[in-house]
Design a protein around this motif. Structure first.
Motif, PDB file in Angstrom:
ATOM      1  N   MET A 155       0.792  -1.276   0.101  1.00 53.23           N
ATOM      2  CA  MET A 155      -0.008   0.037   0.138  1.00 53.23           C
ATOM      3  C   MET A 155       0.798   1.210   0.029  1.00 53.23           C
ATOM      4  SD  MET A 155      -3.033   0.793   2.862  1.00 53.23           S
ATOM      5  CE  MET A 155      -3.137   2.300   3.466  1.00 53.23           C
ATOM      6  N   LYS A 156       0.670   2.300  -1.057  1.00 46.98           N
ATOM      7  CA  LYS A 156       1.513   3.362  -1.104  1.00 46.98           C
ATOM      8  C   LYS A 156       0.699   4.533  -0.465  1.00 46.98           C
ATOM      9  CE  LYS A 156       3.736   6.357  -4.532  1.00 46.98           C
ATOM     10  NZ  LYS A 156       3.789   6.669  -5.775  1.00 46.98           N
ATOM     11  N   VAL A 157       1.528   5.170   0.325  1.00 47.07           N
ATOM     12  CA  VAL A 157       0.750   6.462   0.821  1.00 47.07           C
ATOM     13  C   VAL A 157       1.644   7.771   0.653  1.00 47.07           C
ATOM     14  CG1 VAL A 157       0.585   7.597   3.095  1.00 47.07           C
ATOM     15  CG2 VAL A 157       0.601   5.316   3.185  1.00 47.07           C
ATOM     16  N   ASP A 158       1.043   8.532  -0.096  1.00 49.71           N
ATOM     17  CA  ASP A 158       1.567   9.820  -0.935  1.00 49.71           C
ATOM     18  C   ASP A 158       1.625  10.690   0.448  1.00 49.71           C
ATOM     19  OD1 ASP A 158       1.379   8.989  -3.404  1.00 49.71           O
ATOM     20  OD2 ASP A 158      -0.639   9.550  -3.664  1.00 49.71           O
ATOM     21  N   LYS A 159       2.897  11.631   0.273  1.00 48.97           N
ATOM     22  CA  LYS A 159       2.840  12.516   1.326  1.00 48.97           C
ATOM     23  C   LYS A 159       2.007  13.679   1.132  1.00 48.97           C
ATOM     24  CE  LYS A 159       7.880  12.326   1.555  1.00 48.97           C
ATOM     25  NZ  LYS A 159       9.417  12.874   1.451  1.00 48.97           N
ATOM     26  N   PRO A 160       1.464  14.167   2.042  1.00 48.29           N
ATOM     27  CA  PRO A 160       0.571  15.340   2.085  1.00 48.29           C
ATOM     28  C   PRO A 160       1.199  16.454   1.172  1.00 48.29           C
ATOM     29  CG  PRO A 160       1.307  15.363   4.486  1.00 48.29           C
ATOM     30  CD  PRO A 160       1.957  13.991   3.730  1.00 48.29           C
ATOM     31  N   TYR A 161       0.193  17.235   0.515  1.00 50.02           N
ATOM     32  CA  TYR A 161       0.690  18.279  -0.132  1.00 50.02           C
ATOM     33  C   TYR A 161       0.913  19.602   0.622  1.00 50.02           C
ATOM     34  CZ  TYR A 161       1.111  21.599  -4.062  1.00 50.02           C
ATOM     35  OH  TYR A 161       1.690  22.538  -5.079  1.00 50.02           O
ATOM     36  N   VAL A 162       2.073  20.122   0.674  1.00 46.48           N
ATOM     37  CA  VAL A 162       2.130  21.476   1.551  1.00 46.48           C
ATOM     38  C   VAL A 162       2.655  22.579   0.628  1.00 46.48           C
ATOM     39  CG1 VAL A 162       3.423  22.311   3.439  1.00 46.48           C
ATOM     40  CG2 VAL A 162       2.802  19.929   3.734  1.00 46.48           C
ATOM     41  N   TYR A 163       2.035  23.622   0.916  1.00 43.49           N
ATOM     42  CA  TYR A 163       2.623  24.908   0.045  1.00 43.49           C
ATOM     43  C   TYR A 163       2.438  26.247   1.174  1.00 43.49           C
ATOM     44  CZ  TYR A 163      -2.665  25.854  -0.251  1.00 43.49           C
ATOM     45  OH  TYR A 163      -3.899  26.094  -0.108  1.00 43.49           O
ATOM     46  N   LYS A 164       3.122  26.957   0.748  1.00 41.98           N
ATOM     47  CA  LYS A 164       2.904  28.308   1.368  1.00 41.98           C
ATOM     48  C   LYS A 164       1.832  29.162   1.059  1.00 41.98           C
ATOM     49  CE  LYS A 164       5.856  32.452   2.220  1.00 41.98           C
ATOM     50  NZ  LYS A 164       6.397  32.527   3.640  1.00 41.98           N
ATOM     51  N   LEU A 165       1.030  29.684   2.258  1.00 41.58           N
ATOM     52  CA  LEU A 165      -0.031  30.543   1.893  1.00 41.58           C
ATOM     53  C   LEU A 165       0.468  31.992   1.305  1.00 41.58           C
ATOM     54  CD1 LEU A 165      -2.007  29.853   5.181  1.00 41.58           C
ATOM     55  CD2 LEU A 165      -2.379  28.837   3.013  1.00 41.58           C
ATOM     56  N   THR A 166      -0.534  32.289   0.505  1.00 36.60           N
ATOM     57  CA  THR A 166      -0.462  33.683   0.034  1.00 36.60           C
ATOM     58  C   THR A 166      -0.665  34.735   1.005  1.00 36.60           C
ATOM     59  OG1 THR A 166      -2.530  34.019  -0.759  1.00 36.60           O
ATOM     60  CG2 THR A 166      -1.115  32.804  -2.271  1.00 36.60           C
ATOM     61  N   GLU A 167      -0.187  36.051   0.671  1.00 37.31           N
ATOM     62  CA  GLU A 167      -0.495  36.893   1.625  1.00 37.31           C
ATOM     63  C   GLU A 167      -2.006  37.214   1.735  1.00 37.31           C
ATOM     64  OE1 GLU A 167       1.672  38.774   3.766  1.00 37.31           O
ATOM     65  OE2 GLU A 167       3.286  37.465   3.004  1.00 37.31           O
ATOM     66  N   THR A 168      -2.686  37.154   0.924  1.00 35.61           N
ATOM     67  CA  THR A 168      -4.390  37.185   0.856  1.00 35.61           C
ATOM     68  C   THR A 168      -4.919  35.968   1.852  1.00 35.61           C
ATOM     69  OG1 THR A 168      -4.390  38.169  -1.346  1.00 35.61           O
ATOM     70  CG2 THR A 168      -6.521  37.261  -0.631  1.00 35.61           C
ATOM     71  N   GLN A 169      -4.390  35.003   1.688  1.00 31.14           N
ATOM     72  CA  GLN A 169      -4.873  33.728   2.250  1.00 31.14           C
ATOM     73  C   GLN A 169      -4.431  33.864   3.729  1.00 31.14           C
ATOM     74  OE1 GLN A 169      -2.886  30.819   0.118  1.00 31.14           O
ATOM     75  NE2 GLN A 169      -4.665  30.010  -0.861  1.00 31.14           N
TER      76      GLN A 169
END
Length: 61
Positions: free
Chosen positions: A1-15
């Motif tokens: 069973m393959k587990v993908d890493k969670p997708y992490v990204y930097k929030l924008t200034e607006t977010q």
């Protein structure tokens, strides 16, 4: 069973701004709701002659 890493990204200034605004609104609502509930509880207890025995004059909010 393959587990993908969670997708992490930097929030924008607006977010970030929107998240902070939402958190501030939620905090204000929660404080107001707790105050409303505390007042209702105290009024109910007063009507029944119930006191917690704690002197309120020296407590801060």
């Amino acid at each position: 069973m393959k587990v993908d890493k969670p997708y992490v990204y930097k929030l924008t200034e607006t977010q970030i701004y929107e998240l902070r605004r939402d958190m501030a609104e939620s905090s204000a609502w929660a404080k107001a709701e707790l105050k409303r509930r505390r007042t209702a509880k105290n009024q109910k207890n007063s009507a029944h002659g119930i006191d917690d025995g704690i002197e309120k004059s020296h407590l801060s909010n």
